[in-house]
Every structure is written in structure tokens, then in C-alpha cells.
Motif scaffolding. Structure first.
Motif, PDB file in Angstrom:
ATOM      1  N   ALA A 170       0.835  -1.207   0.000  1.00 32.21           N
ATOM      2  CA  ALA A 170       0.000   0.000   0.000  1.00 32.21           C
ATOM      3  C   ALA A 170       0.869   1.255   0.000  1.00 32.21           C
ATOM      4  O   ALA A 170       0.552   2.248  -0.677  1.00 32.21           O
ATOM      5  CB  ALA A 170      -0.926  -0.010   1.215  1.00 32.21           C
ATOM      6  N   ALA A 171       1.978   1.213   0.744  1.00 32.16           N
ATOM      7  CA  ALA A 171       2.884   2.367   0.771  1.00 32.16           C
ATOM      8  C   ALA A 171       3.589   2.538  -0.565  1.00 32.16           C
ATOM      9  O   ALA A 171       3.858   3.671  -1.001  1.00 32.16           O
ATOM     10  CB  ALA A 171       3.905   2.198   1.889  1.00 32.16           C
ATOM     11  N   ILE A 172       3.910   1.440  -1.235  1.00 32.16           N
ATOM     12  CA  ILE A 172       4.545   1.526  -2.550  1.00 32.16           C
ATOM     13  C   ILE A 172       3.629   2.236  -3.539  1.00 32.16           C
ATOM     14  O   ILE A 172       4.085   3.039  -4.370  1.00 32.16           O
ATOM     15  CB  ILE A 172       4.905   0.121  -3.063  1.00 32.16           C
ATOM     16  CG1 ILE A 172       6.026  -0.495  -2.214  1.00 32.16           C
ATOM     17  CG2 ILE A 172       5.349   0.159  -4.532  1.00 32.16           C
ATOM     18  CD1 ILE A 172       6.232  -1.974  -2.443  1.00 32.16           C
ATOM     19  N   ALA A 173       2.351   1.946  -3.463  1.00 35.31           N
ATOM     20  CA  ALA A 173       1.390   2.568  -4.383  1.00 35.31           C
ATOM     21  C   ALA A 173       1.381   4.083  -4.247  1.00 35.31           C
ATOM     22  O   ALA A 173       0.987   4.809  -5.181  1.00 35.31           O
ATOM     23  CB  ALA A 173      -0.008   2.010  -4.137  1.00 35.31           C
ATOM     24  N   GLN A 174       1.826   4.600  -3.093  1.00 31.15           N
ATOM     25  CA  GLN A 174       1.869   6.045  -2.856  1.00 31.15           C
ATOM     26  C   GLN A 174       3.261   6.630  -3.059  1.00 31.15           C
ATOM     27  O   GLN A 174       3.480   7.810  -2.783  1.00 31.15           O
ATOM     28  CB  GLN A 174       1.416   6.337  -1.412  1.00 31.15           C
ATOM     29  CG  GLN A 174       0.048   5.766  -1.062  1.00 31.15           C
ATOM     30  CD  GLN A 174      -1.048   6.300  -1.949  1.00 31.15           C
ATOM     31  OE1 GLN A 174      -1.079   7.494  -2.250  1.00 31.15           O
ATOM     32  NE2 GLN A 174      -1.949   5.417  -2.382  1.00 31.15           N
ATOM     33  N   ALA A 175       4.192   5.814  -3.571  1.00 36.73           N
ATOM     34  CA  ALA A 175       5.593   6.247  -3.609  1.00 36.73           C
ATOM     35  C   ALA A 175       5.879   7.286  -4.672  1.00 36.73           C
ATOM     36  O   ALA A 175       6.867   8.004  -4.592  1.00 36.73           O
ATOM     37  CB  ALA A 175       6.503   5.033  -3.833  1.00 36.73           C
ATOM     38  N   GLY A 176       5.059   7.378  -5.696  1.00 32.86           N
ATOM     39  CA  GLY A 176       5.304   8.348  -6.746  1.00 32.86           C
ATOM     40  C   GLY A 176       6.312   7.857  -7.763  1.00 32.86           C
ATOM     41  O   GLY A 176       6.797   6.718  -7.698  1.00 32.86           O
ATOM     42  N   PRO A 177       6.691   8.703  -8.715  1.00 30.84           N
ATOM     43  CA  PRO A 177       7.618   8.297  -9.770  1.00 30.84           C
ATOM     44  C   PRO A 177       8.993   7.905  -9.209  1.00 30.84           C
ATOM     45  O   PRO A 177       9.486   8.521  -8.267  1.00 30.84           O
ATOM     46  CB  PRO A 177       7.722   9.539 -10.659  1.00 30.84           C
ATOM     47  CG  PRO A 177       6.512  10.353 -10.331  1.00 30.84           C
ATOM     48  CD  PRO A 177       6.208  10.085  -8.896  1.00 30.84           C
ATOM     49  N   ALA A 178       9.599   6.919  -9.827  1.00 28.56           N
ATOM     50  CA  ALA A 178      10.878   6.420  -9.321  1.00 28.56           C
ATOM     51  C   ALA A 178      11.958   7.485  -9.340  1.00 28.56           C
ATOM     52  O   ALA A 178      12.794   7.559  -8.421  1.00 28.56           O
ATOM     53  CB  ALA A 178      11.317   5.203 -10.142  1.00 28.56           C
ATOM     54  N   ASN A 179      11.986   8.319 -10.381  1.00 31.50           N
ATOM     55  CA  ASN A 179      13.065   9.310 -10.485  1.00 31.50           C
ATOM     56  C   ASN A 179      12.871  10.494  -9.549  1.00 31.50           C
ATOM     57  O   ASN A 179      13.744  11.358  -9.459  1.00 31.50           O
ATOM     58  CB  ASN A 179      13.228   9.782 -11.923  1.00 31.50           C
ATOM     59  CG  ASN A 179      11.988  10.477 -12.468  1.00 31.50           C
ATOM     60  OD1 ASN A 179      10.934  10.496 -11.829  1.00 31.50           O
ATOM     61  ND2 ASN A 179      12.118  11.050 -13.661  1.00 31.50           N
ATOM     62  N   ALA A 180      11.729  10.555  -8.853  1.00 32.14           N
ATOM     63  CA  ALA A 180      11.495  11.634  -7.888  1.00 32.14           C
ATOM     64  C   ALA A 180      11.771  11.202  -6.455  1.00 32.14           C
ATOM     65  O   ALA A 180      11.657  12.011  -5.532  1.00 32.14           O
ATOM     66  CB  ALA A 180      10.045  12.124  -8.008  1.00 32.14           C
ATOM     67  N   ILE A 181      12.139   9.951  -6.250  1.00 30.67           N
ATOM     68  CA  ILE A 181      12.398   9.456  -4.897  1.00 30.67           C
ATOM     69  C   ILE A 181      13.783   9.919  -4.459  1.00 30.67           C
ATOM     70  O   ILE A 181      14.774   9.677  -5.145  1.00 30.67           O
ATOM     71  CB  ILE A 181      12.298   7.925  -4.867  1.00 30.67           C
ATOM     72  CG1 ILE A 181      10.861   7.487  -5.160  1.00 30.67           C
ATOM     73  CG2 ILE A 181      12.757   7.367  -3.516  1.00 30.67           C
ATOM     74  CD1 ILE A 181      10.700   6.001  -5.393  1.00 30.67           C
ATOM     75  N   PRO A 182      13.882  10.607  -3.323  1.00 30.90           N
ATOM     76  CA  PRO A 182      15.187  11.124  -2.879  1.00 30.90           C
ATOM     77  C   PRO A 182      16.191  10.001  -2.623  1.00 30.90           C
ATOM     78  O   PRO A 182      15.835   8.914  -2.158  1.00 30.90           O
ATOM     79  CB  PRO A 182      14.841  11.868  -1.578  1.00 30.90           C
ATOM     80  CG  PRO A 182      13.388  12.165  -1.676  1.00 30.90           C
ATOM     81  CD  PRO A 182      12.780  11.016  -2.434  1.00 30.90           C
ATOM     82  N   ARG A 183      17.468  10.295  -2.919  1.00 27.04           N
ATOM     83  CA  ARG A 183      18.552   9.334  -2.705  1.00 27.04           C
ATOM     84  C   ARG A 183      19.749  10.066  -2.110  1.00 27.04           C
ATOM     85  O   ARG A 183      20.057  11.191  -2.497  1.00 27.04           O
ATOM     86  CB  ARG A 183      18.959   8.659  -4.026  1.00 27.04           C
ATOM     87  CG  ARG A 183      17.834   7.943  -4.705  1.00 27.04           C
ATOM     88  CD  ARG A 183      18.164   7.468  -6.114  1.00 27.04           C
ATOM     89  NE  ARG A 183      19.188   6.432  -6.144  1.00 27.04           N
ATOM     90  CZ  ARG A 183      19.457   5.685  -7.226  1.00 27.04           C
ATOM     91  NH1 ARG A 183      18.765   5.870  -8.342  1.00 27.04           N
ATOM     92  NH2 ARG A 183      20.391   4.761  -7.175  1.00 27.04           N
ATOM     93  N   THR A 184      20.415   9.419  -1.171  1.00 27.46           N
ATOM     94  CA  THR A 184      21.628   9.962  -0.559  1.00 27.46           C
ATOM     95  C   THR A 184      22.721   8.905  -0.640  1.00 27.46           C
ATOM     96  O   THR A 184      22.502   7.766  -0.232  1.00 27.46           O
ATOM     97  CB  THR A 184      21.386  10.331   0.921  1.00 27.46           C
ATOM     98  OG1 THR A 184      20.398  11.368   0.992  1.00 27.46           O
ATOM     99  CG2 THR A 184      22.676  10.808   1.580  1.00 27.46           C
ATOM    100  N   PRO A 185      23.895   9.249  -1.169  1.00 24.74           N
ATOM    101  CA  PRO A 185      24.969   8.251  -1.293  1.00 24.74           C
ATOM    102  C   PRO A 185      25.323   7.621   0.050  1.00 24.74           C
ATOM    103  O   PRO A 185      25.281   8.279   1.103  1.00 24.74           O
ATOM    104  CB  PRO A 185      26.140   9.057  -1.856  1.00 24.74           C
ATOM    105  CG  PRO A 185      25.499  10.216  -2.561  1.00 24.74           C
ATOM    106  CD  PRO A 185      24.278  10.555  -1.751  1.00 24.74           C
ATOM    107  N   VAL A 186      25.671   6.343   0.020  1.00 20.78           N
ATOM    108  CA  VAL A 186      26.019   5.584   1.222  1.00 20.78           C
ATOM    109  C   VAL A 186      27.347   4.885   0.998  1.00 20.78           C
ATOM    110  O   VAL A 186      27.535   4.203  -0.016  1.00 20.78           O
ATOM    111  CB  VAL A 186      24.934   4.537   1.557  1.00 20.78           C
ATOM    112  CG1 VAL A 186      25.352   3.682   2.745  1.00 20.78           C
ATOM    113  CG2 VAL A 186      23.601   5.218   1.827  1.00 20.78           C
ATOM    114  N   ASP A 187      28.258   5.024   1.950  1.00 21.74           N
ATOM    115  CA  ASP A 187      29.526   4.306   1.893  1.00 21.74           C
ATOM    116  C   ASP A 187      29.343   2.909   2.484  1.00 21.74           C
ATOM    117  O   ASP A 187      28.704   2.765   3.538  1.00 21.74           O
ATOM    118  CB  ASP A 187      30.612   5.033   2.675  1.00 21.74           C
ATOM    119  CG  ASP A 187      31.006   6.354   2.027  1.00 21.74           C
ATOM    120  OD1 ASP A 187      30.972   6.427   0.779  1.00 21.74           O
ATOM    121  OD2 ASP A 187      31.333   7.301   2.772  1.00 21.74           O
TER     122      ASP A 187
END
Length: 543
Positions: free
Chosen positions: A178-195
Motif C-alpha cells: 500500500a505504501a509503494i502505491a503512494q511512492a510516486g515516480p521512481a526518479n522523484a524518490i530522494p537518494r543519498t549516497p552511502v559508503d
């Protein structure tokens, strides 16, 4: 994992929206090259959560494993964790060595970090049990392992652990969807680099596994294959740390290779998958053979015998390990197996002063069997020998304990085969088998199950039987399965019919139990049990 729902948009609009939001240019090009019929198939059945997560073919669009699906899935997972007041906690992210696993793991880690979680991204391809261990060791709120276990090379998956280190179960899976259905477009999902993290978690896991053996004997020769998966180096390190030094590996299957070039199907249960292992064991004069599946959460065991090497069934190994664990467990400890596994563990537990619980198939159920759990297994080569540390099946810790048991027996001029004989004399021969049939349509599979429910057989192998429909139960054993069982003159037979949870198949799990008067009668009892199994196979409803 479909594109955002608009209610009236036609296929072309939904495809265009997905392509516009897909961050992977290769996936965008793949979708642009498909026919309308192919696109309709890709967008008609999005991946859904099955066994603790997602698993499917590597392909673009909502029905496959790809970066866009992973991003949206992780955004849904992050939302569900935050809604449960677990925001800001630690999440462990690991991966195997399949095609796409590295980029998928980094994508998941980056979404979680951007959502405010502390992310422990494991440093390299590692066995699935390391993630399960790390979740418990760190007190993490969740874990993600990118893996398709023993699926074919063109598949990948996304396995989720919850706090406590057990696999995801319902209703959490539906809540995440249900939460995935509200996630919006993939390219708009914030991302932060991780070491990536260092090796500390791997070292802590190896220390824990190496401390599992009960005895001090180490004088055995071990043959081992990783089946091109990620378990080879970790298994050898664990065995060496536990004191086993005489280890021989199938060189052509040791290093990770996502194409699995030497096996038709990378599952040690499959015919031919362990041929190279058994040939190596014979050539080097090994005492025990170990096969891990590609993500090393399953362990298959081979032993020598009068007619050459053979692989043990999961039920045989389950009884051996169950007895070994109970030998040092407190009185009243709990062991568990599933409705489709052998009943031998139940008899063994009663004789050893332990409690026993039967669950539905899958370790998401087994590790929740109850307090005091010290061991759980399922016939499909899964063994949980240290639930306090790893609340899932773990092929590497199982391999270490199998070698510990074999070495202790060898020091007393005995073998795993001798111990199997002991069990047969004490509890009767428990012979098990399985057959399955693939169906083109789900409706055909359902029709067979419906017919069994309406007209169950009255006899099996010449014995009058009773049937139980587990679908009408009102407890934790409620499932789509029918159990048939009967007994006569000390012998008994049992058949469990159920649909596969991962494939369009029906499966029949069979067991024949024959009492053994003494060791001299053992060969005859085994022959009798095999004859009963043969009769059961001919009585499977779809044959």
C-alpha cells in the motif's frame, strides 16, 4: 509495483509515464522496443510480496526486477517503518552476486539514507544469513537482502527482514504494498549516497558460527561446493575458524558467477546439481560433502555408502541436526518443522525431553514457533541451528554443525550413516518423497485441489486413510493443503497435497513409516518403506 494509478489512463499513457520516470536508460530502451502485447503483459501483473519480499525476472517495467521497482519498493518500506515509529533506526542492506544485485543494493541503501535511516551497507556480495545475523546483532529495525536464492540466472529478488531478524510476514507485506502505491515516480524518490560498511559484521558472524560446535574433534575431510553463489569464501572461513582444516572445494563452482554455467538449475535439490561435488568427494576420499545454494541459506549434505556417495534428504539431515542440537540444549527446549516435513523430529523430540511444534511451510513461520526454540528445519534443505543469532535458515552454520557431528562420530569409529541407522531402529524407518506437477493455468491446479477436497481417497497403499482440509482450520495451520494419513499394524503412510507458493505447481509430500524390530531387520524395513512410497506415488491424484 505499477505506475501511479489514474483510473482511466490507457496502457500507452501508463507506459509513457513509467518510461519517463525510469532512471535506468537501458530499461527505458527495453520498454520502447516492446510490442503492444508485450507491454500489456509487463504492466498487467506487477510484482507483489511473496516469500518475505519480491522475486521475479530481470526485466524493465512493473512486473520485473529493475532499478525503478527497487526504488519504489524501498520508498514503501521506508514509509511503513516510519509510520510504525521506527524512523531513524538502522537498516542493514546486503546483496548476492546476481546480475543487478550491486546496483539494486546501492539504490535501496540510498533511498533509506535519504529517508533518515542509518544504513549498514554490507561491503561485498555475502550470504543471506549474514544480513539476518546483522539485523539482530545491531538491533536494526529492518534488513534488505537483494537475492533470488536458487532461482534461475535471469531472476533477482528483494528479501525483507523485520526488527528481530525474522522474515517479513503478513500483514506487513500488504502494508508495504500500500505504501509503494503512494511512492510516486521512481526518479522523484530522494537518494543519498552511502559508503559501504567494513568487515566487522562479517567477522562477528564468523565468530558466532565458529563457536557453535559441541565437540573438539576436527579430523575429517570435507568436500564443498558453493554452486557459483556467494557462500564459498564465507563457508571456508567459518569452517577454518571452527578448526576444520582439511577442506576441498569444487574449483569450477567456487567463485560467484551469476550465469551459473555448470548447473542446469542452481539448487542442490535438483538432479545433477551436486554431481561435481560427489565426484570430488569420491576423488579426495572425503568424509562428508556440503553443497550450499547460491545465497548460502540452504545446506545439502552428502555421505559415502556401500554403493557410492549420495545426498541426504532434508528430512534426514533435519533429524541428524535436531538430535545434535538437543544433545546440549536445556530440557524442555523447543524444536519445529513444517506440515510437509517428516514426523521423525516429533518422535525424536519426545524421546529427548524436548517440545515440538509443527508450522506452515517457510522460515517466517518456523522461527516464530514459540519460546525456547533451539532448532527448526524444513525438508527443502533449510536449517536454523542457532535461532538466538540467525532467525532464518542458515546453510553455513548448518554446515559447521554437520561437520562437528561427523567429526565426533568418526572419532568413535562411527559415521552419519550409522546415526541414521540408530534413528531408524529407535523410531522406525521414516522414508520420505515428493512429486509435483506443473500446470499451465491456475484454474487447473485449483480444480485438482477441489476434487481432492470433495472426494478424498479412502485408501493409500492399501491402508484406510482419513483426510484433513487445512483450509478450514481456525488456527495457525490454516492453509491451502489437504493431509491424508492412515496406519495399519504399526506401519503408517501420509500424504500432504498443496499448491506451490512460488511456482504454478501442485506438490505431494509423502512419508511411509515402518517399525524396526532390531538392527538385523533394518534392511527389510527400509525396503518395505520404499515399496510403500512407490505405492503412494502411484496414488497421487493427478497421476
Amino acid at each position: 509495483m505499477s505506475a501511479p494509478e489514474t483510473g482511466t489512463d490507457d496502457l500507452a499513457v501508463r507506459v509513457a509515464a513509467w518510461i519517463a520516470a525510469d532512471p535506468d536508460p537501458a530499461s527505458r530502451d527495453e520498454l520502447r522496443g516492446l510490442t503492444d502485447d508485450e507491454l500489456a503483459q509487463r504492466f498487467s501483473s506487477p510484482l507483489t510480496f511473496g516469500t518475505a519480499g519480491l522475486r521475479g525476472p530481470l526485466q524493465a517495467g512493473p512486473s520485473g526486477m529493475n532499478e525503478a521497482v527497487v526504488l519504489r519498493t524501498t520508498a514503501g518500506l521506508a514509509r511503513r517503518l516510519t509510520d510504525r515509529c521506527l524512523g531513524g533506526g538502522t537498516v542493514v542492506v546486503g546483496r548476492d552476486a546476481r546480475h543487478g544485485s550491486e546496483s539494486f543494493a546501492h539504490a535501496a541503501a540510498e533511498v533509506l539514507a535519504a529517508a533518515g535511516f542509518r544504513v549498514a551497507l554490507l561491503p561485498r556480495p555475502l550470504p543471506t544469513p549474514v544480513v539476518a545475523f546483522a539485523v539482530r546483532h545491531l538491533g536494526a529495525v529492518a534488513g534488505v537482502q537483494v537475492t533470488a536464492s536458487h532461482n534461475p540466472p535471469h531472476d533477482n529478488g528483494y528479501k525483507v527482514y523485520v526488527d528481530g531478524g525474522a522474515q517479513l510476514i503478513s500483514p506487513a507485506d500488504r502494508e508495504i504494498e500500500a505504501a509503494i502505491a503512494q511512492a510516486g515516480p521512481a526518479n522523484a524518490i530522494p537518494r543519498t549516497p552511502v559508503d559501504p560498511a567494513g568487515e566487522d559484521l562479517v567477522e562477528r558472524y564468523l565468530d558466532r558460527v565458529a563457536a557453535l560446535p559441541h565437540g573438539t574433534d576436527r579430523g575429517i575431510r570435507i568436500a564443498l561446493t558453493a554452486l557459483h553463489g556467494v557462500g564459498g569464501a564465507t563457508a571456508v572461513a567459518a569452517l577454518r575458524r571452527a578448526g576444520f582444516s582439511d577442506i576441498h572445494t569444487v574449483a569450477g563452482q567456487f567463485d560467484p558467477d551469476p550465469d551459473f554455467p555448470t548447473v542446469a538449475f542452481p539448487n542442490p535439490e535438483e538432479p545433477g546439481a551436486t554431481d561435481a561435488l560427489l565426484a570430488l568427494a569420491e576423488r579426495v576420499g572425503a568424509d562428508v560433502a556440503i553443497a550450499l545454494d547460491p545465497d548460502a541459506d540452504r545446506c545439502a549434505v552428502g555421505i559415502p555408502g556401500p554403493h557410492g556417495w549420495r545426498m541426504l534428504t532434508g528430512d534426514e539431515t533435519g533429524a541428524l541436526l535436531g538430535d545434535h542440537v538437543l544433545a546440549v540444549a536445556p530440557a524442555g527446549s523447543l524444536v519445529a518443522t513444517t506440515v510437509v516435513s517428516s514426523r521423525l523430529l516429533e518422535a525424536l523430540a519426545a524421546a529427548r525431553g524436548a517440545r515440538y511444534v509443527q508450522t506452515l511451510t517457510g522460515f517466517k513461520h518456523l522461527v516464530r514457533a514459540g519460546d525456547g526454540l533451539v532448532y527448526a528445519y524444513e525438508e527443502a534443505l533449510g536449517h536454523c541451528v542457532d535461532p538466538d543469532a540467525v532467525r532464518d535458515k542458515d546453510g553455513i552454520s548448518a554446515a559447521v554443525l554437520v561437520c562437528d557431528l561427523a567429526a565426533g562420530l568418526m572419532a568413535r569409529d562411527r559415521s552419519l550413516a550409522d546415526l541414521l541407522d540408530d534413528h531408524a531402529v529407535e523410531f522406525g524407518v521414516h522414508a520420505t518423497g515428493q512429486v509435483s506437477r506443473r500446470f499451465d493455468r491456475i484454474e487447473e491446479r485449483a480444480a485438482v485441489m477441489d476434487a481432492v477436497r470433495r472426494r478424498p481417497p479412502s485408501t493409500l497403499a492399501g491402508m484406510a486413510v482419513e483426510s484433513e482440509d487445512l483450509a478450514v482450520r481456525r488456527d495457525r495451520l490454516r492453509t491451502d493443503a489437504v493431509v491424508l494419513g492412515g496406519a495399519r499394524a504399526g506401519e503408517s503412510v501420509r500424504m500432504v497435497l498443496r499448491p506451490s507458493g512460488t511456482e504454478p505447481k501442485l506438490k505431494a509430500y509423502m512419508e511411509a513409516v515402518v517399525p524396526v524390530a532390531d538392527r538385523a531387520a533394518l534392511a527389510g524395513a527400509r525396503a518395505r518403506a520404499e515399496r510403500l512410497l512407490a505405492e503412494l506415488r502411484t496414488a497421487v491424484p493427478w497421476e
